[in-house]
Design an enzyme around this catalytic site. Structure first.
Site, PDB file in Angstrom:
ATOM      1  N   SER A 135     -21.130  26.752   6.950  1.00 36.67           N
ATOM      2  CA  SER A 135     -22.305  26.297   6.219  1.00 36.67           C
ATOM      3  C   SER A 135     -23.463  26.287   7.214  1.00 36.67           C
ATOM      4  O   SER A 135     -23.405  25.583   8.219  1.00 36.67           O
ATOM      5  CB  SER A 135     -22.047  24.894   5.665  1.00 36.67           C
ATOM      6  OG  SER A 135     -23.212  24.383   5.059  1.00 36.67           O
ATOM      7  N   LYS A 161     -22.160  30.404   3.883  1.00 40.29           N
ATOM      8  CA  LYS A 161     -22.986  29.661   2.918  1.00 40.29           C
ATOM      9  C   LYS A 161     -24.281  29.305   3.616  1.00 40.29           C
ATOM     10  O   LYS A 161     -24.263  28.884   4.778  1.00 40.29           O
ATOM     11  CB  LYS A 161     -22.210  28.418   2.496  1.00 40.29           C
ATOM     12  CG  LYS A 161     -23.020  27.223   2.009  1.00 40.29           C
ATOM     13  CD  LYS A 161     -22.095  26.158   1.448  1.00 40.29           C
ATOM     14  CE  LYS A 161     -22.604  24.756   1.709  1.00 40.29           C
ATOM     15  NZ  LYS A 161     -21.662  23.728   1.201  1.00 40.29           N
ATOM     16  N   LYS A 163     -27.908  27.054   3.233  1.00 41.72           N
ATOM     17  CA  LYS A 163     -28.616  26.029   2.482  1.00 41.72           C
ATOM     18  C   LYS A 163     -29.929  26.605   1.985  1.00 41.72           C
ATOM     19  O   LYS A 163     -30.596  27.357   2.732  1.00 41.72           O
ATOM     20  CB  LYS A 163     -28.885  24.821   3.389  1.00 41.72           C
ATOM     21  CG  LYS A 163     -27.616  24.108   3.850  1.00 41.72           C
ATOM     22  CD  LYS A 163     -26.955  23.373   2.697  1.00 41.72           C
ATOM     23  CE  LYS A 163     -25.835  22.473   3.192  1.00 41.72           C
ATOM     24  NZ  LYS A 163     -25.207  21.733   2.088  1.00 41.72           N
ATOM     25  N   ASP A 188     -26.243  26.875  -1.199  1.00 46.62           N
ATOM     26  CA  ASP A 188     -26.065  25.474  -1.605  1.00 46.62           C
ATOM     27  C   ASP A 188     -27.438  24.807  -1.628  1.00 46.62           C
ATOM     28  O   ASP A 188     -28.130  24.755  -0.607  1.00 46.62           O
ATOM     29  CB  ASP A 188     -25.142  24.759  -0.604  1.00 46.62           C
ATOM     30  CG  ASP A 188     -24.829  23.314  -1.013  1.00 46.62           C
ATOM     31  OD1 ASP A 188     -25.296  22.871  -2.077  1.00 46.62           O
ATOM     32  OD2 ASP A 188     -24.098  22.638  -0.251  1.00 46.62           O
ATOM     33  N   GLU A 213     -24.209  26.699  -5.340  1.00 47.97           N
ATOM     34  CA  GLU A 213     -23.628  25.353  -5.317  1.00 47.97           C
ATOM     35  C   GLU A 213     -24.692  24.298  -5.640  1.00 47.97           C
ATOM     36  O   GLU A 213     -25.769  24.303  -5.046  1.00 47.97           O
ATOM     37  CB  GLU A 213     -23.038  25.096  -3.917  1.00 47.97           C
ATOM     38  CG  GLU A 213     -22.357  23.745  -3.758  1.00 47.97           C
ATOM     39  CD  GLU A 213     -21.782  23.559  -2.347  1.00 47.97           C
ATOM     40  OE1 GLU A 213     -21.747  24.526  -1.562  1.00 47.97           O
ATOM     41  OE2 GLU A 213     -21.381  22.424  -2.035  1.00 47.97           O
ATOM     42  N   ASP A 238     -20.693  20.303  -6.586  1.00 48.05           N
ATOM     43  CA  ASP A 238     -20.276  19.476  -5.450  1.00 48.05           C
ATOM     44  C   ASP A 238     -20.586  18.023  -5.839  1.00 48.05           C
ATOM     45  O   ASP A 238     -19.726  17.308  -6.387  1.00 48.05           O
ATOM     46  CB  ASP A 238     -21.028  19.954  -4.194  1.00 48.05           C
ATOM     47  CG  ASP A 238     -20.850  19.071  -2.963  1.00 48.05           C
ATOM     48  OD1 ASP A 238     -20.175  18.032  -3.036  1.00 48.05           O
ATOM     49  OD2 ASP A 238     -21.404  19.405  -1.883  1.00 48.05           O
ATOM     50  N   LYS A 262     -14.247  17.534  -2.058  1.00 43.42           N
ATOM     51  CA  LYS A 262     -14.366  16.752  -0.821  1.00 43.42           C
ATOM     52  C   LYS A 262     -13.655  15.437  -1.090  1.00 43.42           C
ATOM     53  O   LYS A 262     -14.066  14.696  -1.985  1.00 43.42           O
ATOM     54  CB  LYS A 262     -15.834  16.445  -0.503  1.00 43.42           C
ATOM     55  CG  LYS A 262     -16.696  17.643  -0.172  1.00 43.42           C
ATOM     56  CD  LYS A 262     -18.157  17.229   0.004  1.00 43.42           C
ATOM     57  CE  LYS A 262     -19.013  18.423   0.371  1.00 43.42           C
ATOM     58  NZ  LYS A 262     -20.454  18.079   0.389  1.00 43.42           N
ATOM     59  N   GLY A 290     -17.248  20.263   3.162  1.00 47.84           N
ATOM     60  CA  GLY A 290     -17.290  19.556   4.441  1.00 47.84           C
ATOM     61  C   GLY A 290     -18.469  18.604   4.463  1.00 47.84           C
ATOM     62  O   GLY A 290     -19.426  18.767   3.701  1.00 47.84           O
TER      63      GLY A 290
HETATM   64  O1  OSB Z   1     -23.453  19.787   0.471  1.00 52.34           O
HETATM   65  O2  OSB Z   1     -21.772  20.660   1.337  1.00 52.34           O
HETATM   66  C1  OSB Z   1     -22.738  19.910   1.438  1.00 52.34           C
HETATM   67  C2  OSB Z   1     -23.066  18.601   5.022  1.00 52.34           C
HETATM   68  C3  OSB Z   1     -23.469  17.302   4.792  1.00 52.34           C
HETATM   69  C4  OSB Z   1     -23.659  16.896   3.486  1.00 52.34           C
HETATM   70  C5  OSB Z   1     -23.441  17.770   2.428  1.00 52.34           C
HETATM   71  C6  OSB Z   1     -23.020  19.071   2.662  1.00 52.34           C
HETATM   72  C7  OSB Z   1     -22.856  19.493   3.989  1.00 52.34           C
HETATM   73  C8  OSB Z   1     -22.496  20.847   4.366  1.00 52.34           C
HETATM   74  C9  OSB Z   1     -21.821  21.031   5.710  1.00 52.34           C
HETATM   75  O3  OSB Z   1     -22.739  21.838   3.711  1.00 52.34           O
HETATM   76  C10 OSB Z   1     -20.417  21.453   5.595  1.00 52.34           C
HETATM   77  C11 OSB Z   1     -19.701  21.346   6.917  1.00 52.34           C
HETATM   78  O4  OSB Z   1     -19.151  20.261   7.216  1.00 52.34           O
HETATM   79  O5  OSB Z   1     -19.696  22.332   7.637  1.00 52.34           O
HETATM   80 MG    MG Z   2     -22.687  21.011  -1.065  1.00 51.71          MG
END
Ligand code: OSB
Ligand code: MG
Length: 368
Positions: A135, A161, A163, A188, A213, A238, A262, A290
């Protein structure tokens, strides 16, 4: 199983690299660890609540208070036969799923250690390695984004992925797709859009994303269903999926085609298994999300992701992408095939390096 004491810790660890999402930027992760002990053994859990209520309503402060005043006393009030009963023991407390998960998952680790088997075995895992993706946070430039993606692809990660947020979506997607025609790529949004932004999201349809996402608000299942009907790309939820029952509602409405699991978000391993099974019944593929966990939470995630319906690469990457050093030994490493091994020792199967934990600790409390 007997649980005699519960230890809570609030920690702060610097991230290897600052992480920016539609809801903010962080260079230091604050989180809670839970250690449950009984009959000479200890189990560890990690509460994924963040310092600020931006991803979800829970924070490290709310989780600390509700664990101290309600959840830990309830767990210590009598024996539990099996860690799947912890959820029921805590059910008089409404909400606070992340706080509950930290405690429940520690109990699963303790239980598996008492049985002398890997956590994956008691959860129902069926594979010994899991498919890993990365991510990547919002970057200051497309050049910087390319550098981050190049690193991940050459390390072998199976999907990327990125953001996104309004105004930072089509340009990075088009840029990456032109650079990597065959990359498994997804975005995401962390709930940054509204239904009014449908045309901006439809513009992503042309670029072969594996999914989008959580485009809309956590509470907007109906709007997600309308959006999904207007897109070719699969919507993955999510934040919205806080339980197996909420997932059933989402499927009934047509609000998504893929689910991110999660354990912290849904209240622990037992509810994650229920969610995983509900998705399998509906033919909905799942992957493991994650929350920038330390090696302790990461270990739990790796074991859970070994269940059969985790058919897409997850956001569980190598320790070195997050913390140097991590809190566990051995650390998690990614293979050239883009996989992480499921540890085969008892419980979470990695040792907690206690002096690193102590060094990062801000607050500490042992109950009773
Ligand atoms: O939306 O998936 C998410 C990290 C913190 C809060 C929300 C998210 C995330 C990530 C990181 O996308 C995922 C990772 O731990 O690598
Ligand atoms: Mg997410």
């Amino acid at each position: 199983m007997r649980i005699e004491t519960v230890e809570l810790r609030r920690l702060r660890l610097p991230l290897v690299r600052a992480f920016e999402t539609s809801f903010g930027r962080t260079d230091t992760r604050e989180f809670l660890l839970v250690r449950v002990a009984g009959e000479g053994l200890a189990g560890w859990g990690e509460c994924v609540a963040e310092q600020d209520p931006f991803y979800s309503a829970e924070t490290t402060a709310t989780a600390w208070g509700v664990l101290r005043d309600h959840l830990v006393p309830a767990l210590l009030s009598g024996p539990v036969a099996h860690p799947r009963d912890v959820w029921t023991r805590l059910s008089h407390v409404r909400g606070h799923r992340m706080a509950k998960a930290g405690l429940e998952m520690a109990a699963w680790d303790l239980f598996a250690r008492q049985q002398g088997v890997p956590l994956a075995r008691v959860l129902g895992g069926t594979r010994d390695e899991i498919a890993s993706g990365v991510s990547i946070g919002i970057q200051p430039s497309l050049d910087a984004l390319a550098t981050r993606v190049d690193e991940a692809v050459s390390a072998g990660y199976q999907r990327v992925k990125i953001k996104v947020k309004p105004g930072y979506d089509l340009a990075p997607v088009r840029y990456l797709r032109e650079r990597y025609p065959d990359l498994a790529l997804m975005v995401d949004a962390n709930a940054a859009y509204t239904l009014e932004d449908t045309s901006a999201l439809q513009a992503l349809d042309a670029w072969q994303l594996t999914m989008i996402e959580q485009p809309l608000d956590e509470e907007d299942l109906l709007h997600h269903a309308r959006l999904q009907r207007s897109l070719r790309t699969a919507v993955c939820l999510d934040e919205s999926i806080v339980s197996a029952r909420r997932a059933e509602e989402a499927f009934a409405l047509g609000a998504c085609r893929i689910v991110n699991i999660k354990p912290g978000r849904v209240g622990g391993h037992a509810e994650s298994i229920a969610l995983h099974d509900a998705c399998a019944r509906h033919g909905v593929p799942v992957w493991h999300g994650g929350m920038l966990e330390s090696g302790i939470g990461r270990a739990h995630n790796v074991h859970l992701a070994s269940l059969p319906n985790f058919s897409l690469p997850g956001d569980i990457a190598a320790s070195a992408r997050y913390y140097r050093p991590d809190l566990v030994d051995p650390e998690f490493v990614v293979s050239a095939r883009g996989t992480l091994c499921v540890p085969d020792g008892p419980g979470i199967g990695v040792a907690v390096v206690e002096d690193r934990v102590v060094h990062a600790t801000l607050d500490h409390l042992t109950l009773p």
